[in-house]
Design a protein around this motif. Sequence first.
Motif, short mmCIF file in Angstrom:
data_model
loop_
_atom_site.label_atom_id
_atom_site.label_comp_id
_atom_site.label_asym_id
_atom_site.label_seq_id
_atom_site.Cartn_x
_atom_site.Cartn_y
_atom_site.Cartn_z
N ALA A 266 0.83 -1.21 0.00
CA ALA A 266 0.00 0.00 0.00
C ALA A 266 0.86 1.25 0.00
N GLY A 267 1.96 1.25 0.74
CA GLY A 267 2.85 2.41 0.77
C GLY A 267 3.46 2.70 -0.59
N ALA A 268 3.91 1.64 -1.26
CA ALA A 268 4.47 1.81 -2.61
C ALA A 268 3.41 2.30 -3.58
N LEU A 269 2.19 1.81 -3.41
CA LEU A 269 1.09 2.23 -4.28
C LEU A 269 0.80 3.72 -4.11
N VAL A 270 0.82 4.20 -2.88
CA VAL A 270 0.63 5.64 -2.65
C VAL A 270 1.71 6.43 -3.39
N LEU A 271 2.96 5.98 -3.29
CA LEU A 271 4.05 6.68 -3.98
C LEU A 271 3.84 6.65 -5.48
N ARG A 272 3.49 5.50 -6.03
CA ARG A 272 3.31 5.40 -7.47
C ARG A 272 2.21 6.34 -7.97
N VAL A 273 1.09 6.36 -7.26
CA VAL A 273 -0.02 7.23 -7.68
C VAL A 273 0.38 8.70 -7.58
N ILE A 274 1.09 9.08 -6.53
CA ILE A 274 1.55 10.47 -6.42
C ILE A 274 2.40 10.84 -7.62
N MET A 275 3.33 9.97 -8.01
CA MET A 275 4.21 10.27 -9.14
C MET A 275 3.40 10.38 -10.43
N GLU A 276 2.43 9.50 -10.62
CA GLU A 276 1.58 9.56 -11.81
C GLU A 276 0.82 10.86 -11.87
N ARG A 277 0.14 11.20 -10.79
CA ARG A 277 -0.77 12.34 -10.80
C ARG A 277 0.00 13.67 -10.79
N ALA A 278 1.23 13.66 -10.24
CA ALA A 278 2.04 14.89 -10.23
C ALA A 278 2.88 15.02 -11.48
N GLY A 279 2.92 13.96 -12.31
CA GLY A 279 3.75 14.00 -13.50
C GLY A 279 5.24 13.98 -13.19
N ALA A 280 5.61 13.30 -12.11
CA ALA A 280 7.01 13.26 -11.68
C ALA A 280 7.71 12.06 -12.30
N GLY A 281 8.81 12.32 -13.01
CA GLY A 281 9.57 11.24 -13.62
C GLY A 281 10.48 10.51 -12.66
N SER A 282 10.73 11.13 -11.49
CA SER A 282 11.58 10.49 -10.49
C SER A 282 11.25 11.07 -9.12
N VAL A 283 11.73 10.39 -8.08
CA VAL A 283 11.57 10.85 -6.71
C VAL A 283 12.92 10.74 -6.02
N ILE A 284 13.25 11.76 -5.22
CA ILE A 284 14.45 11.71 -4.38
C ILE A 284 14.03 11.22 -3.00
#
Length: 302
Positions: A266-284
């Motif tokens: 669930a934690g990884a899923l939250v991160l993935r959705v945030i990146m999708e919806r924010a249009g982020a190609g990467s996360v630090i």
Amino acid sequence: MAAIDCGTNSIRLLIADIVGDRLVDVVRRMEIVRLGQGVDRTGRLAPEAIERTRVALADYAAVVRDLGASRVRMCATSATRDAANADEFRAMVLDTLGVLPEVVTGDEEARLSFTGAVRGLSAQAPYLVVDIGGGSTEFVVGSSSVDSAISVDIGCVRMTERHLHTDPPSSDEVAAATADITAAVDRALDAVGGRGAATLVGLAGSVATVAAIALGLTEYDPVRIHHSRVSYDEVAKITADLLEMTTAQRLAIPVMHPGRADVIGAGALVLRVIMERAGAGSVIASEHDILDGIAWSTASPS
């Protein structure tokens, strides 16, 4: 000074000295206590969860006393904000630690997380800082200081308890969790203007675990994880893999904390959705977060 962060899944201790403009760790500890067990369903802290937290806190209190920390600040976050019996928790903390915990608002939690995360970060501003906790996720946008912040109830424990009931979760359960998370993420990004940020920074155990897996680590190494950059494609693959595994299979991952294995999907899923919806190609990934923010606030009380 000593800082204690008590969240939905873990309780953490940082005792640090200030050297110039840096915090220098003396002790940094983490225990999984799952204080937020069942809070989303019952609205109350479970007696066994309070007791697990008391045992860990008693150990922390002994360390604080032994090292003679000059100031102590303990902040409690999502689970305690939501609980009808938070007074029982506060009384336990006062008896065990000798100070009352501050049950911080979602806004204050977000600001503390931002302060901890961006000190020493060399990346393009403005930042979107996301702190994926057990009960909630904080979204903060700013450069040198906070411009806007919001907290929404989509933490890894809460989403697991609400949606992911089988092991591994079914496709229908994952779809329901994704829809719930997406609605909350869109609301949060709209509220803080998160889609315009130049750099996404991810905090807390779910992000750090995903980063550790992406790095191929054979043991948890906070030095290598801190400020590592993980692409969206890597996050998406790791999330899919984790959601297809049983808890026992996740436990076999070398960097997996035993207390996180049942909620990391669930934690990884939250991160993935945030990146999708924010249009982020990467996360630090940042190993510095709300705990460091609490320490800074304790060093320089307002």
